[in-house]
Scaffold this motif. Structure first.
Motif, mmCIF file in Angstrom:
data_model
loop_
_atom_site.group_PDB
_atom_site.id
_atom_site.type_symbol
_atom_site.label_atom_id
_atom_site.label_comp_id
_atom_site.label_asym_id
_atom_site.label_seq_id
_atom_site.Cartn_x
_atom_site.Cartn_y
_atom_site.Cartn_z
ATOM 1 N N PRO A 1 -47.180 2.380 0.642
ATOM 2 C CA PRO A 1 -46.688 2.305 2.018
ATOM 3 C C PRO A 1 -45.178 2.105 2.059
ATOM 4 O O PRO A 1 -44.573 1.602 1.102
ATOM 5 C CB PRO A 1 -47.419 1.082 2.588
ATOM 6 C CG PRO A 1 -47.708 0.236 1.395
ATOM 7 C CD PRO A 1 -47.981 1.189 0.260
ATOM 8 N N PRO A 2 -44.538 2.467 3.167
ATOM 9 C CA PRO A 2 -43.101 2.230 3.288
ATOM 10 C C PRO A 2 -42.795 0.733 3.282
ATOM 11 O O PRO A 2 -43.602 -0.082 3.734
ATOM 12 C CB PRO A 2 -42.748 2.872 4.635
ATOM 13 C CG PRO A 2 -44.025 2.905 5.401
ATOM 14 C CD PRO A 2 -45.098 3.093 4.381
ATOM 15 N N GLY A 3 -41.621 0.397 2.745
ATOM 16 C CA GLY A 3 -41.205 -0.994 2.723
ATOM 17 C C GLY A 3 -41.904 -1.840 1.685
ATOM 18 O O GLY A 3 -41.874 -3.067 1.760
ATOM 19 N N SER A 4 -42.525 -1.209 0.676
ATOM 20 C CA SER A 4 -43.324 -1.980 -0.280
ATOM 21 C C SER A 4 -42.556 -2.352 -1.546
ATOM 22 O O SER A 4 -43.113 -3.026 -2.418
ATOM 23 C CB SER A 4 -44.586 -1.200 -0.660
ATOM 24 O OG SER A 4 -44.262 0.073 -1.189
ATOM 25 N N MET A 5 -41.307 -1.926 -1.696
ATOM 26 C CA MET A 5 -40.524 -2.294 -2.882
ATOM 27 C C MET A 5 -39.614 -3.468 -2.542
ATOM 28 O O MET A 5 -38.805 -3.388 -1.612
ATOM 29 C CB MET A 5 -39.687 -1.116 -3.374
ATOM 30 C CG MET A 5 -38.742 -1.481 -4.525
ATOM 31 S SD MET A 5 -37.913 -0.058 -5.267
ATOM 32 C CE MET A 5 -39.154 0.398 -6.488
ATOM 33 N N PRO A 6 -39.677 -4.560 -3.303
ATOM 34 C CA PRO A 6 -38.763 -5.679 -3.069
ATOM 35 C C PRO A 6 -37.321 -5.284 -3.380
ATOM 36 O O PRO A 6 -37.063 -4.509 -4.309
ATOM 37 C CB PRO A 6 -39.259 -6.750 -4.050
ATOM 38 C CG PRO A 6 -40.663 -6.353 -4.389
ATOM 39 C CD PRO A 6 -40.691 -4.864 -4.328
ATOM 40 N N MET A 7 -36.398 -5.834 -2.626
ATOM 41 C CA MET A 7 -34.990 -5.538 -2.828
ATOM 42 C C MET A 7 -34.559 -5.839 -4.268
ATOM 43 O O MET A 7 -33.837 -5.050 -4.896
ATOM 44 C CB MET A 7 -34.140 -6.354 -1.849
ATOM 45 C CG MET A 7 -32.639 -6.260 -2.084
ATOM 46 S SD MET A 7 -31.941 -4.641 -1.685
ATOM 47 C CE MET A 7 -31.889 -4.789 0.118
ATOM 48 N N GLU A 8 -34.989 -6.974 -4.808
ATOM 49 C CA GLU A 8 -34.543 -7.357 -6.149
ATOM 50 C C GLU A 8 -35.027 -6.370 -7.212
ATOM 51 O O GLU A 8 -34.349 -6.123 -8.213
ATOM 52 C CB GLU A 8 -34.997 -8.776 -6.495
ATOM 53 C CG GLU A 8 -36.485 -9.030 -6.399
ATOM 54 C CD GLU A 8 -36.946 -9.519 -5.036
ATOM 55 O OE1 GLU A 8 -38.007 -10.176 -4.974
ATOM 56 O OE2 GLU A 8 -36.235 -9.255 -4.039
ATOM 57 N N THR A 9 -36.191 -5.770 -6.980
ATOM 58 C CA THR A 9 -36.707 -4.770 -7.925
ATOM 59 C C THR A 9 -35.838 -3.525 -7.911
ATOM 60 O O THR A 9 -35.479 -2.993 -8.969
ATOM 61 C CB THR A 9 -38.161 -4.408 -7.570
ATOM 62 O OG1 THR A 9 -38.972 -5.583 -7.612
ATOM 63 C CG2 THR A 9 -38.708 -3.379 -8.541
ATOM 64 N N LEU A 10 -35.502 -3.057 -6.720
ATOM 65 C CA LEU A 10 -34.667 -1.869 -6.613
ATOM 66 C C LEU A 10 -33.285 -2.107 -7.221
ATOM 67 O O LEU A 10 -32.766 -1.270 -7.977
ATOM 68 C CB LEU A 10 -34.531 -1.440 -5.149
ATOM 69 C CG LEU A 10 -33.655 -0.205 -4.890
ATOM 70 C CD1 LEU A 10 -34.206 1.020 -5.611
ATOM 71 C CD2 LEU A 10 -33.528 0.071 -3.393
ATOM 72 N N LEU A 11 -32.679 -3.243 -6.908
ATOM 73 C CA LEU A 11 -31.346 -3.544 -7.438
ATOM 74 C C LEU A 11 -31.377 -3.653 -8.964
ATOM 75 O O LEU A 11 -30.446 -3.206 -9.643
ATOM 76 C CB LEU A 11 -30.810 -4.832 -6.829
ATOM 77 C CG LEU A 11 -30.471 -4.770 -5.329
ATOM 78 C CD1 LEU A 11 -30.032 -6.137 -4.835
ATOM 79 C CD2 LEU A 11 -29.388 -3.719 -5.054
ATOM 80 N N ALA A 12 -32.442 -4.226 -9.509
ATOM 81 C CA ALA A 12 -32.552 -4.340 -10.966
ATOM 82 C C ALA A 12 -32.643 -2.945 -11.610
ATOM 83 O O ALA A 12 -32.039 -2.701 -12.665
ATOM 84 C CB ALA A 12 -33.766 -5.180 -11.342
ATOM 85 N N LEU A 13 -33.379 -2.048 -10.982
ATOM 86 C CA LEU A 13 -33.486 -0.685 -11.506
ATOM 87 C C LEU A 13 -32.143 0.035 -11.455
ATOM 88 O O LEU A 13 -31.753 0.726 -12.411
ATOM 89 C CB LEU A 13 -34.540 0.094 -10.709
ATOM 90 C CG LEU A 13 -35.995 -0.328 -10.908
ATOM 91 C CD1 LEU A 13 -36.888 0.361 -9.889
ATOM 92 C CD2 LEU A 13 -36.461 -0.018 -12.326
ATOM 93 N N ILE A 14 -31.428 -0.128 -10.350
ATOM 94 C CA ILE A 14 -30.125 0.515 -10.213
ATOM 95 C C ILE A 14 -29.127 -0.051 -11.226
ATOM 96 O O ILE A 14 -28.420 0.693 -11.913
ATOM 97 C CB ILE A 14 -29.583 0.350 -8.779
ATOM 98 C CG1 ILE A 14 -30.427 1.175 -7.787
ATOM 99 C CG2 ILE A 14 -28.111 0.747 -8.695
ATOM 100 C CD1 ILE A 14 -30.091 0.946 -6.334
ATOM 101 N N ASP A 15 -29.099 -1.381 -11.333
ATOM 102 C CA ASP A 15 -28.170 -1.997 -12.273
ATOM 103 C C ASP A 15 -28.510 -1.637 -13.720
ATOM 104 O O ASP A 15 -27.617 -1.417 -14.549
ATOM 105 C CB ASP A 15 -28.169 -3.514 -12.099
ATOM 106 C CG ASP A 15 -27.567 -3.940 -10.755
ATOM 107 O OD1 ASP A 15 -26.840 -3.126 -10.155
ATOM 108 O OD2 ASP A 15 -27.866 -5.068 -10.308
#
Length: 323
Positions: free
Chosen positions: A301-315
């Motif tokens: 579903p939309p909105g199901s990824m925590p911000m910290e998870t996304l930032l960790a992947l990007i970093d």
């Protein structure tokens, strides 16, 4: 002239409805339950100040065509080739789509191709229903011949679009406007993955800054948010619709409907492609592209990824690329 709208969802349904209300012959092309609802009940168009059901002809596939037909393609970019495959290549095609690759794809088969840069806040979540949130007009559309220029058909399309609650401009540099829109659409994946959470703008800023570096390296010009605002003025403003909860943009809606696919390859993925061609790292947009596709494939579903998870992947991607 008859307008055949291929993909009568949020954007296509609104454009088709407004052309119909302006007195033009329109045929809506849709699939599945949406087609059945259109055929049975008509298209229900709800706006901030109206709720109308319009008796617009609909079909679920190609029909016999005429010399005066114009195809308005309003599908997601990943569906472009399949959606146009059954239609005669002698007809003009207007790409009313996000991204900048559709026109080039279509030009392989169709000689007359037109770009349309679409600013049109709308939602399609139920069969037969389109909710258009723009006010006092539903949307602003820049139209031009691809790769550049304005011809007689451009002028006619712009005139027809402008007859009922749409703002339309003839734009010889239409792709410049579409590259500007692309920068904004990089946030589609951000919204779809995170939802509306604090810090979203920071991720979007990083994606856009990365993209602007890529476009400069590629020598590609693009319109600015200031130009868009000046062109739009007070002609198209988002307003709530009573009784309707607006979820999010087109990518958010793809996840919410569980469609199984998403447009990220042609939005964030366009920046990744240009970055690879011109030797510019694009870790932010690569992660957004990859994760949006994964969420669509797994029907999360939309909105199901925590911000910290996304930032960790990007970093992590950024650190790997710098080594």
């Amino acid at each position: 002239m008859r307008y055949i709208v291929i993909g009568a969802g949020a954007v296509g349904g609104t454009i088709g409805a407004r052309l119909h209300q302006g007195g033009h012959e329109v045929l809506l092309i849709a699939r599945g339950a949406h087609y059945e609802a259109l055929r049975r009940d008509g298209l229900r168009l709800v706006t901030p100040d109206s709720d109308e059901t319009l008796d617009i002809p609909a079909a679920d596939g190609p029909v016999p065509t005429r010399d005066d037909d114009v195809l308005i393609l309003a599908t997601k970019s990943q569906d472009t080739v399949a959606a146009l495959a059954p239609w005669p290549s002698g007809l003009p095609v207007v790409c009313a789509q996000n991204g900048v690759d559709n026109e080039r794809m279509v030009l392989r088969r169709f000689e007359r191709v037109y770009g349309m840069c679409v600013w049109l806040p709308a939602q399609h979540m139920e069969p037969g229903l389109v909710e258009a949130y723009g006010h006092p007009n539903s949307g602003m559309l820049h139209v031009g011949r691809y790769p550049q220029g304005v011809d007689e058909l451009t002028t006619q399309i712009v005139t027809d679009l402008g007859k009922r609650d749409l703002v339309a401009h003839a734009a010889p540099d239409v792709m410049r406007w579409k590259y500007g829109k692309l920068l904004g659409n990089l946030g589609n994946a951000v919204e779809a993955l995170l939802g509306h959470v604090p810090g979203l703008e920071n991720v979007l800023r990083r994606a856009r800054e990365e993209a602007m570096t890529v476009l400069r390296a590629a020598g590609i010009d693009y319109s600015t948010p200031e130009e868009e605002a000046e062109s739009r003025g007070d002609q198209v403003n988002g307003r709530p619709i009573e009784g309707s909860k607006r979820g999010g943009g087109s990518s958010w809606q793809s996840l919410a409907r569980g469609s199984g696919s998403i447009e990220a390859d042609y939005l964030n993925g366009e920046i990744v492609l240009l970055g690879r061609l011109h030797g510019v790292p694009t870790p932010v947009n690569e992660v957004l592209r990859r994760e949006a596709n994964r969420h669509a494939r797994e029907k999360l579903p939309p909105g199901s990824m925590p911000m910290e998870t996304l930032l960790a992947l990007i970093d992590g991607r950024s650190a790997a690329g710098s080594r």
